[in-house]
Design a protein around this motif. Structure first.
Motif, PDB file in Angstrom:
ATOM      1  N   SER A  80     -11.420   8.245  19.320  1.00 34.17           N
ATOM      2  CA  SER A  80     -11.061   6.848  19.584  1.00 34.17           C
ATOM      3  C   SER A  80      -9.904   6.375  18.710  1.00 34.17           C
ATOM      4  N   LEU A  81      -9.066   7.330  18.269  1.00 35.06           N
ATOM      5  CA  LEU A  81      -7.909   6.931  17.459  1.00 35.06           C
ATOM      6  C   LEU A  81      -6.909   6.184  18.313  1.00 35.06           C
ATOM      7  N   PRO A  82      -6.199   5.217  17.719  1.00 36.00           N
ATOM      8  CA  PRO A  82      -5.169   4.507  18.495  1.00 36.00           C
ATOM      9  C   PRO A  82      -4.062   5.467  18.930  1.00 36.00           C
ATOM     10  N   GLU A  83      -3.593   5.315  20.171  1.00 32.59           N
ATOM     11  CA  GLU A  83      -2.538   6.170  20.722  1.00 32.59           C
ATOM     12  C   GLU A  83      -1.194   5.888  20.051  1.00 32.59           C
ATOM     13  N   VAL A  84      -0.978   4.626  19.743  1.00 37.91           N
ATOM     14  CA  VAL A  84       0.327   4.200  19.225  1.00 37.91           C
ATOM     15  C   VAL A  84       0.408   4.539  17.739  1.00 37.91           C
ATOM     16  N   PRO A  85       1.476   5.230  17.327  1.00 34.41           N
ATOM     17  CA  PRO A  85       1.612   5.519  15.903  1.00 34.41           C
ATOM     18  C   PRO A  85       1.634   4.218  15.100  1.00 34.41           C
ATOM     19  N   GLN A  86       0.951   4.231  13.984  1.00 35.97           N
ATOM     20  CA  GLN A  86       0.870   3.019  13.173  1.00 35.97           C
ATOM     21  C   GLN A  86       2.071   2.965  12.227  1.00 35.97           C
ATOM     22  N   ASP A  87       2.345   1.767  11.739  1.00 34.77           N
ATOM     23  CA  ASP A  87       3.467   1.585  10.818  1.00 34.77           C
ATOM     24  C   ASP A  87       3.226   2.382   9.540  1.00 34.77           C
ATOM     25  N   ALA A  88       4.302   2.925   8.991  1.00 36.83           N
ATOM     26  CA  ALA A  88       4.220   3.616   7.712  1.00 36.83           C
ATOM     27  C   ALA A  88       4.922   2.760   6.669  1.00 36.83           C
ATOM     28  N   THR A  89       4.415   2.783   5.461  1.00 40.36           N
ATOM     29  CA  THR A  89       5.017   1.990   4.387  1.00 40.36           C
ATOM     30  C   THR A  89       6.314   2.655   3.926  1.00 40.36           C
ATOM     31  N   PRO A  90       7.420   1.903   3.887  1.00 36.17           N
ATOM     32  CA  PRO A  90       8.667   2.505   3.390  1.00 36.17           C
ATOM     33  C   PRO A  90       8.722   2.494   1.860  1.00 36.17           C
ATOM     34  N   ARG A  91       9.217   3.562   1.284  1.00 35.19           N
ATOM     35  CA  ARG A  91       9.381   3.656  -0.178  1.00 35.19           C
ATOM     36  C   ARG A  91      10.799   4.097  -0.471  1.00 35.19           C
ATOM     37  N   GLU A  92      11.319   3.641  -1.604  1.00 34.11           N
ATOM     38  CA  GLU A  92      12.662   4.057  -2.014  1.00 34.11           C
ATOM     39  C   GLU A  92      12.572   4.799  -3.337  1.00 34.11           C
ATOM     40  N   ILE A 194       6.484   8.456  -9.956  1.00 36.34           N
ATOM     41  CA  ILE A 194       5.456   8.653  -8.927  1.00 36.34           C
ATOM     42  C   ILE A 194       4.087   8.307  -9.522  1.00 36.34           C
ATOM     43  N   LEU A 195       3.867   8.726 -10.777  1.00 37.23           N
ATOM     44  CA  LEU A 195       2.671   8.281 -11.511  1.00 37.23           C
ATOM     45  C   LEU A 195       3.070   6.937 -12.122  1.00 37.23           C
ATOM     46  N   THR A 196       2.687   5.856 -11.452  1.00 37.60           N
ATOM     47  CA  THR A 196       3.239   4.544 -11.796  1.00 37.60           C
ATOM     48  C   THR A 196       2.692   3.991 -13.096  1.00 37.60           C
ATOM     49  N   GLY A 197       1.500   4.449 -13.496  1.00 39.66           N
ATOM     50  CA  GLY A 197       0.856   3.859 -14.665  1.00 39.66           C
ATOM     51  C   GLY A 197       0.181   2.530 -14.349  1.00 39.66           C
ATOM     52  N   ALA A 198       0.308   2.064 -13.112  1.00 35.79           N
ATOM     53  CA  ALA A 198      -0.310   0.790 -12.721  1.00 35.79           C
ATOM     54  C   ALA A 198      -1.757   1.046 -12.300  1.00 35.79           C
ATOM     55  N   GLU A 199      -2.657   0.251 -12.846  1.00 39.76           N
ATOM     56  CA  GLU A 199      -4.076   0.510 -12.604  1.00 39.76           C
ATOM     57  C   GLU A 199      -4.442   0.361 -11.129  1.00 39.76           C
ATOM     58  N   ALA A 200      -3.894  -0.658 -10.482  1.00 42.98           N
ATOM     59  CA  ALA A 200      -4.292  -0.932  -9.101  1.00 42.98           C
ATOM     60  C   ALA A 200      -3.679   0.080  -8.130  1.00 42.98           C
ATOM     61  N   HIS A 201      -2.538   0.659  -8.496  1.00 40.49           N
ATOM     62  CA  HIS A 201      -1.816   1.536  -7.572  1.00 40.49           C
ATOM     63  C   HIS A 201      -1.183   2.655  -8.399  1.00 40.49           C
ATOM     64  N   PRO A 202      -1.999   3.600  -8.884  1.00 37.42           N
ATOM     65  CA  PRO A 202      -1.491   4.566  -9.871  1.00 37.42           C
ATOM     66  C   PRO A 202      -0.521   5.598  -9.317  1.00 37.42           C
ATOM     67  N   GLY A 208       1.693   9.882   4.420  1.00 36.21           N
ATOM     68  CA  GLY A 208       2.184   9.211   5.622  1.00 36.21           C
ATOM     69  C   GLY A 208       3.325   8.235   5.354  1.00 36.21           C
ATOM     70  N   ASP A 209       3.513   7.821   4.097  1.00 42.47           N
ATOM     71  CA  ASP A 209       4.597   6.873   3.787  1.00 42.47           C
ATOM     72  C   ASP A 209       5.959   7.457   4.177  1.00 42.47           C
ATOM     73  N   ARG A 210       6.904   6.553   4.492  1.00 42.35           N
ATOM     74  CA  ARG A 210       8.306   6.939   4.722  1.00 42.35           C
ATOM     75  C   ARG A 210       9.058   6.847   3.407  1.00 42.35           C
ATOM     76  N   VAL A 211       9.930   7.805   3.140  1.00 39.49           N
ATOM     77  CA  VAL A 211      10.677   7.803   1.881  1.00 39.49           C
ATOM     78  C   VAL A 211      12.159   7.993   2.159  1.00 39.49           C
ATOM     79  N   ARG A 212      12.986   7.155   1.532  1.00 35.32           N
ATOM     80  CA  ARG A 212      14.445   7.334   1.521  1.00 35.32           C
ATOM     81  C   ARG A 212      14.890   7.432   0.068  1.00 35.32           C
ATOM     82  N   PHE A 213      15.944   8.177  -0.159  1.00 34.98           N
ATOM     83  CA  PHE A 213      16.522   8.262  -1.496  1.00 34.98           C
ATOM     84  C   PHE A 213      17.731   7.338  -1.593  1.00 34.98           C
ATOM     85  N   ARG A 214      17.928   6.735  -2.764  1.00 39.18           N
ATOM     86  CA  ARG A 214      19.127   5.918  -3.012  1.00 39.18           C
ATOM     87  C   ARG A 214      19.827   6.450  -4.258  1.00 39.18           C
ATOM     88  N   ARG A 215      21.133   6.672  -4.111  1.00 41.32           N
ATOM     89  CA  ARG A 215      21.911   7.293  -5.182  1.00 41.32           C
ATOM     90  C   ARG A 215      22.165   6.296  -6.312  1.00 41.32           C
TER      91      ARG A 215
END
Lengths: 225, 308
Positions: A80-92, A194-202, A208-215
């Motif tokens: 019963s998974l949704p057919e439509v791909p779900q949004d992915a979180t963008p990260r830079e 990548i290891l943020t050190g943040a307790e809520a979001h370490p 599944g996230d989308r990633v782009r690099f910025r120079r």
């Protein structure tokens, strides 16, 4: 190719839900969708989910459930998974390609027949997805490295490669989090943690996230993220 | 407020701060870590009235020697048949021991077992990572390695009566270990499965908190394959192309690209960890249903000991 899903028992406490035999975008999309569905609404006894390239490990508490019950619940969810791909979180992710932070850039250029600037441009054009974590804490395997800069691993690994190195091999890219040996090509250095050190979001990414690099220039790297 | 300070005067390799483990982060590449013998950790802590997963010092076969620089406290030692000397007094392991200022305590390998746990009546001060003080060997994150010259600080230190801690029979090293075949048994011929189950293997010196290589007949998969990297568990028996099986342990990598021929049942992990390098081990297949039954029996047995 997708195949009929298999739910294979692992010891007394997990099921490996196999969604394909080979890595393919539609298999990965299904892994991510199932992961998301089970995270949002866990099956009874579910303890932990570990998504990977073609499968998802569902770890459960054998004191409250068993393989058969978890398999039935997970396979029902899969149907019963949704057919439509779900949004992915963008990260830079920031990256500096300047010497001395890109020791293999010249070699990648030589091997691919591109200029160093063209290698950089190809990497910056990459639309990456976080396929899985593995190897070491925060080692997120990013798929989607553009074809022109794909190379097999180096024949000999380099020791003590610093944390924050941006490395590539095959169709993958990775930002290291520990000082470790690697046989991948080191094309830059990132101040993004990548290891943020943040307790809520370490951890910066989820699978599944989308990633782009910025120079960034070396001056910005040295200031830190 | 009371506190005790213990100076480490000698420490074998692989001594580290461990607790009940860091669950929930496998998806980010982080294994649970925690004590190699989790029942021993729970029983040592229970002997002092601590929560079962409280942070403690795990002692390897190399042993550990301490001197009390300040204060007094009780400690509990459980896991493995280790030997304990307080000054010139020989004490058994599996007991609550009182230490006072100036006391010198040596924990060293004894007749059996590979890992011991030293728990403290009080709070061991050690760095926390992701909510746990378990040390992750590869990164050093968490409570950290315990090395010579270091000081262990225990806040709210307490003194308790000295007494033995019951050592359950299942805390002994396990020479026959139950496994569930798979999940990648399809890459191995039935002859390889028969070899796994019909041969005695030996642990090797290639043994640390990440895993142990075994010596025995080659279990090479039928074809040299590159399977997509996939999740592994503590207790996975992974076979590389060279046919050498490796049992993954507390600090295992979270994913691997080698097929797993079988996986140890969770209730066998503590007993397997108490096998020393060169010890013999045989594998016995059980069904997933039997494995769940074993998990439940063991949990009930441990719960009964922790109720006392």
């Amino acid at each position: 190719m997708t195949m009929p899903p298999r739910a294979v028992p692992v010891a007394d406490r997990a099921l490996l839900v196999e969604l394909g035999d080979a890595v393919a975008p539609e298999v990965q999309a299904q892994v991510w969708a199932l992961d998301r569905a089970l995270r949002g609404d866990p099956v009874p006894g579910q303890v932990e989910l570990v998504p990977a390239m073609v499968n998802l490990l569902v770890i459960f508490d054998p004191l409250v459930t068993d393989h058969a019950a978890v398999a039935a619940a997970v396979l029902a969810r899969l149907a019963s998974l949704p057919e439509v791909p779900q949004d992915a979180t963008p990260r830079e992710v920031l990256v500096c390609y300047d010497p001395p932070h890109a020791p293999d850039l010249a070699a990648v250029a030589a091997q691919t027949g591109l200029t160093e600037e063209a290698v950089i441009a190809a990497h910056l054009a990459g639309e990456f997805r976080v396929a899985m974590y593995g190897f070491a804490p925060g080692y997120a395997y990013l798929t989607g490295l553009p074809e022109p800069i794909r190379l097999p691993r180096k024949t000999a690994p380099l020791r003590a490669v610093p944390a924050g190195s941006v490395i590539i091999a095959g169709g993958q890219c990775l930002v290291t989090t520990l000082t470790m040996p690697t046989g991948w090509w080191i094309i830059g250095r990132s101040p993004t943690r990548i290891l943020t050190g943040a307790e809520a979001h370490p951890f910066l990414f989820d699978v599944g996230d989308r990633v782009r690099f910025r120079r960034i220039p070396a001056s910005e790297l040295e200031q830190g993220a | 407020m009371t506190r005790a300070v213990l100076r480490v005067t000698a420490a074998g390799p692989l001594c580290s701060v461990q607790d009940g483990g860091r669950a929930g982060f496998l998806r980010f590449g982080v294994p649970a870590s925690g004590a190699m013998d989790r029942a021993a950790l729970a029983l040592a802590n229970h002997g002092l009235g601590n929560p079962p997963g409280a942070a403690a010092v795990e002692v390897s076969l190399g042993g550990l020697t301490l001197e009390v620089e300040e204060g007094a406290l009780s400690i509990a030692i459980a896991g493995g048949g280790f030997l304990l000397d307080r000054g010139s007094t020989r004490l058994g392991s599996w007991q609550v021991v009182t230490l006072r200022e100036g006391d010198r305590l040596a924990v060293r390998r004894g007749p059996w077992g590979a890992w011991s746990v030293m728990a403290f009546a009080g709070r061991l001060i050690a760095p926390d990572w992701l909510g746990s003080r378990a040390t992750h060997a590869l990164s050093g994150l968490g409570g950290g390695a315990v090395t010579k010259g270091q000081r262990l600080v225990v806040e709210d230190s307490r003194l308790l009566p000295e007494r033995p801690i019951a050592c359950p029979v299942w805390a002994r090293p396990r020479g026959e270990v139950a496994v569930v075949i798979g999940p990648q048994d399809r890459f191995f011929g039935s002859d390889r499965i028969d070899l796994l189950l019909g041969t005695t293997f030996h642990l090797t010196d290639a043994y640390d908190r990440m895993g142990v290589r075994l010596r025995g007949p080659s279990l090479a998969p039928q074809s040299a394959l590159a399977i997509p990297s996939e999740p592994v568990l503590r207790g996975s028996i992974q076979v590389a192309g060279d046919g050498v099986p490796v049992v993954l342990l507390a600090d295992h990598q979270t994913t691997g690209g080698y097929p797993k021929i079988a996986t140890l049942v969770g209730s066998e992990l503590d007993g397997f960890a108490q096998l020393r390098p060169h010890a013999a081990v045989a594998f016995r297949a059980v069904s997933p249903e039997q494995a769940v039954g074993m998990a439940r029996l063991r949990a009930a047995a441990l719960a009964r000991l922790l109720e006392r």
